[in-house]
Design an enzyme around this catalytic site. Structure first.
Site, mmCIF file in Angstrom:
data_model
loop_
_atom_site.group_PDB
_atom_site.id
_atom_site.type_symbol
_atom_site.label_atom_id
_atom_site.label_comp_id
_atom_site.label_asym_id
_atom_site.label_seq_id
_atom_site.Cartn_x
_atom_site.Cartn_y
_atom_site.Cartn_z
ATOM 1 C CG HIS A 1 -27.081 -21.981 10.684
ATOM 2 N ND1 HIS A 1 -27.155 -20.674 11.074
ATOM 3 C CD2 HIS A 1 -25.913 -22.443 11.181
ATOM 4 C CE1 HIS A 1 -26.073 -20.349 11.773
ATOM 5 N NE2 HIS A 1 -25.307 -21.402 11.839
ATOM 6 C CB SER B 1 -20.911 -21.357 10.361
ATOM 7 O OG SER B 1 -21.550 -20.226 10.910
ATOM 8 C CD GLU C 1 -28.924 -18.495 13.578
ATOM 9 O OE1 GLU C 1 -29.343 -17.510 12.936
ATOM 10 O OE2 GLU C 1 -27.762 -18.589 14.003
ATOM 11 C CE LYS D 1 -25.905 -13.003 13.442
ATOM 12 N NZ LYS D 1 -25.524 -13.630 12.183
ATOM 13 C CD GLU E 1 -22.954 -11.818 10.570
ATOM 14 O OE1 GLU E 1 -24.102 -11.363 10.786
ATOM 15 O OE2 GLU E 1 -22.528 -12.830 11.142
ATOM 16 C CG HIS F 1 -28.565 -15.894 18.035
ATOM 17 N ND1 HIS F 1 -29.624 -16.613 17.578
ATOM 18 C CD2 HIS F 1 -27.939 -15.418 16.906
ATOM 19 C CE1 HIS F 1 -29.663 -16.587 16.264
ATOM 20 N NE2 HIS F 1 -28.656 -15.870 15.829
ATOM 21 C CD GLU G 1 -27.338 -15.737 10.346
ATOM 22 O OE1 GLU G 1 -27.619 -14.550 10.618
ATOM 23 O OE2 GLU G 1 -26.562 -16.419 11.026
ATOM 24 C CG ASP H 1 -23.938 -14.243 8.553
ATOM 25 O OD1 ASP H 1 -22.924 -14.111 7.837
ATOM 26 O OD2 ASP H 1 -23.925 -14.836 9.656
ATOM 27 C CE LYS I 1 -21.944 -15.316 15.953
ATOM 28 N NZ LYS I 1 -21.306 -16.040 14.810
ATOM 29 C CG ASP J 1 -19.714 -13.966 12.850
ATOM 30 O OD1 ASP J 1 -19.076 -14.113 13.903
ATOM 31 O OD2 ASP J 1 -20.590 -14.798 12.495
HETATM 32 P P1 PGA Z 1 -22.974 -19.714 14.257
HETATM 33 O O1 PGA Z 1 -23.801 -18.800 13.270
HETATM 34 O O2 PGA Z 1 -23.473 -19.481 15.621
HETATM 35 O O3 PGA Z 1 -23.216 -21.096 13.737
HETATM 36 O O4 PGA Z 1 -21.529 -19.291 14.100
HETATM 37 C C1 PGA Z 1 -24.120 -17.471 13.523
HETATM 38 C C2 PGA Z 1 -23.405 -16.525 12.609
HETATM 39 O O5 PGA Z 1 -22.584 -16.940 11.749
HETATM 40 O O6 PGA Z 1 -23.595 -15.327 12.729
HETATM 41 ZN ZN ZN Z 2 -22.139 -14.814 10.969
#
Ligand code: PGA
Ligand code: ZN
Length: 411
Positions: free
Chosen positions: A155, A40, A206, A384, A282, A361, A164, A241, A333, A308
């Site tokens: 996911h 995503s 995840e 996370k 998030e 991650h 999440e 999230d 990230k 994010d």
């Molecule tokens: P992604 O998901 O690695 O698929 O972007 C993680 C997140 O959105 O925090």
């Molecule tokens: Zn996110």
């Protein structure tokens, strides 16, 4: 201390998708890094260079690998391996675009990260300690883990809109935090199986469970029950999230099978915050709905609002968000921005604004545990890494466990 050779090769991420592993050699040592990949992903992230065409359904990374083995290698060989900033700047200049589309953010990050590991190796110090030195961290500390134990959104193959549902243990040691999380994870597993049957304990990208549930409220209440059953009510909190980019369609949010306006979403979030005392949310809104990020932030007090997809670990976007008060937390990230130096800049801008920083991650991750060292080295507030299950997730929690267990040893 000079870079002698650089070589990259294709390996796989946790989703079975090709990614890059790069090795950087100095005279006496070597550092290697594997880059993760998002599902995503936000629109402002550094570009991932993939081949297109038919091999691996267009997902191959042979072009990015070739760029590392030729152009990048030529430029960096004989550089001083501990000059992380200069090397990252050379990579940025060599690429020359503002989204790293020429060499690929994936190619650039794999080199940036492998250079850092080679330097730590050369100096014979732990990677986290080298990171701490790079950013002059005053006091390294164990981060608080956010463990994603129910997966939804992109996911998972279920109908949960939010991506999440996390537990956030608040004990004094990392080890106790992991112990409580594992007990809750297995309690939830038993409860899900009993209530919904075996298919409810299948896991998503995840490692969290993917039950078919009616709404986010159901997911949070199942987790709260598991926490209460384990008698961790006071010490383990909840977080979410939403990854709202993924369910924002024609200016509306499609949640729990219904369309919601942005203002209705503010009420929705206020309701779950009140009921479940979330410590953080998030990406509650789309990156294209910035106005409502600011409206929402004014309405919440204790709950952190983490950006994010909105921020893409991009120093320029973070500065703008600080000024416009979109949020008060950064999800960090490294592959969203593409070099370690820029990721550390992002961290510092967020900390200067007194934000929370959570090192993260990606859903497509690997056995590379670098982000655990990065989080501890920078003294980030939280991390996370997914559920306390599946190797690409546990390797990062395990790395923090070993660091904590052998604090006085060099590892
Ligand atoms: P992604 O998901 O690695 O698929 O972007 C993680 C997140 O959105 O925090
Ligand atoms: Zn996110």
């Amino acid at each position: 201390m000079y870079i002698k050779d650089i070589k990259a090769t294709r390996v796989l991420d946790s989703r079975g998708v090709p990614t890059i592993k790069t090795f950087v050699w100095t005279k006496d040592g070597v550092g290697s890094a594997i880059v993760p990949s998002g599902t995503s992903a936000g629109k402002k992230e550094a570009c991932e260079l993939r081949d297109g065409g038919v091999r691996y359904f267009g997902q191959d990374v042979s072009k990015a690998i070739k760029k590392i083995n030729t152009t990048i290698k030529k430029k960096l060989v004989n550089s001083f391996v501990i000059d992380q900033k200069e090397i990252d700047q050379m990579l940025i200049d060599l690429d020359g675009t503002n989204n790293k589309s020429k060499l690929g953010g994936n190619a650039i990050l794999s080199v940036s990260q492998a250079v850092l590991k080679a330097a730590a190796n050369e100096l014979q110090i732990p990677v986290h300690k080298y990171v701490a030195g790079l950013n002059k961290t005053k006091k390294q500390k164990m981060p608080i883990p956010h463990l994603n134990i129910i997966n939804g959104g992109q996911h998972a193959g279920n109908n949960l809109s939010f991506q999440e549902f996390q537990i956030v243990p608040m004990f004094n040691s990392f080890e106790e935090n992991i112990k409580a999380s594992v007990e809750i994870y297995h309690t939830l597993k038993k409860d899900l199986e009993k209530k919904y049957g075996l298919s409810a304990i299948n896991v998503g990208y995840e490692g969290g469970f993917c039950p078919q549930l009616e709404s986010s409220f159901d997911a949070l209440s199942l987790i709260q029950d598991a926490i209460d059953k384990c008698k961790y009510t006071k010490k383990v909190k909840l977080a979410v999230d939403a990854a709202a980019n993924e369910f924002y369609v024609r200016n509306k949010y499609l949640v729990d099978g219904k369309e919601h306006t942005s203002l209705e979403m503010i009420d929705y979030y206020k309701k779950i915050i009140k009921e479940y005392k979330l410590v953080s949310i998030e990406d509650p809104f789309s990156e294209d709905d910035k106005k409502h990020w600011s409206c929402f932030l004014k309405e919440v007090s204790k709950t952190k609002v983490i950006g994010d997809d909105l921020l893409a670990t991009n120093p320029r976007l973070i500065k703008d968000a600080v000024k416009k008060r979109y949020c008060n937390g950064l999800l960090l990230k490294i592959n969203q921005i593409g070099t370690i130096t820029e990721a550390i800049d992002a961290f510092n801008i967020a900390k200067k604004a007194e934000w929370n920083v959570q090192v993260s991650h990606r859903s497509g991750d690997t056995e590379d545990a670098f982000v655990a060292d990065l989080a501890y080295g920078l003294a980030s507030d939280s991390v996370k890494f997914g559920a306390p299950a599946r190797g690409e997730r546990t390797c990062k929690y395990n790395r923090l466990l070993e660091i904590e267990a052998f604090k006085n040893y060099s590892l």
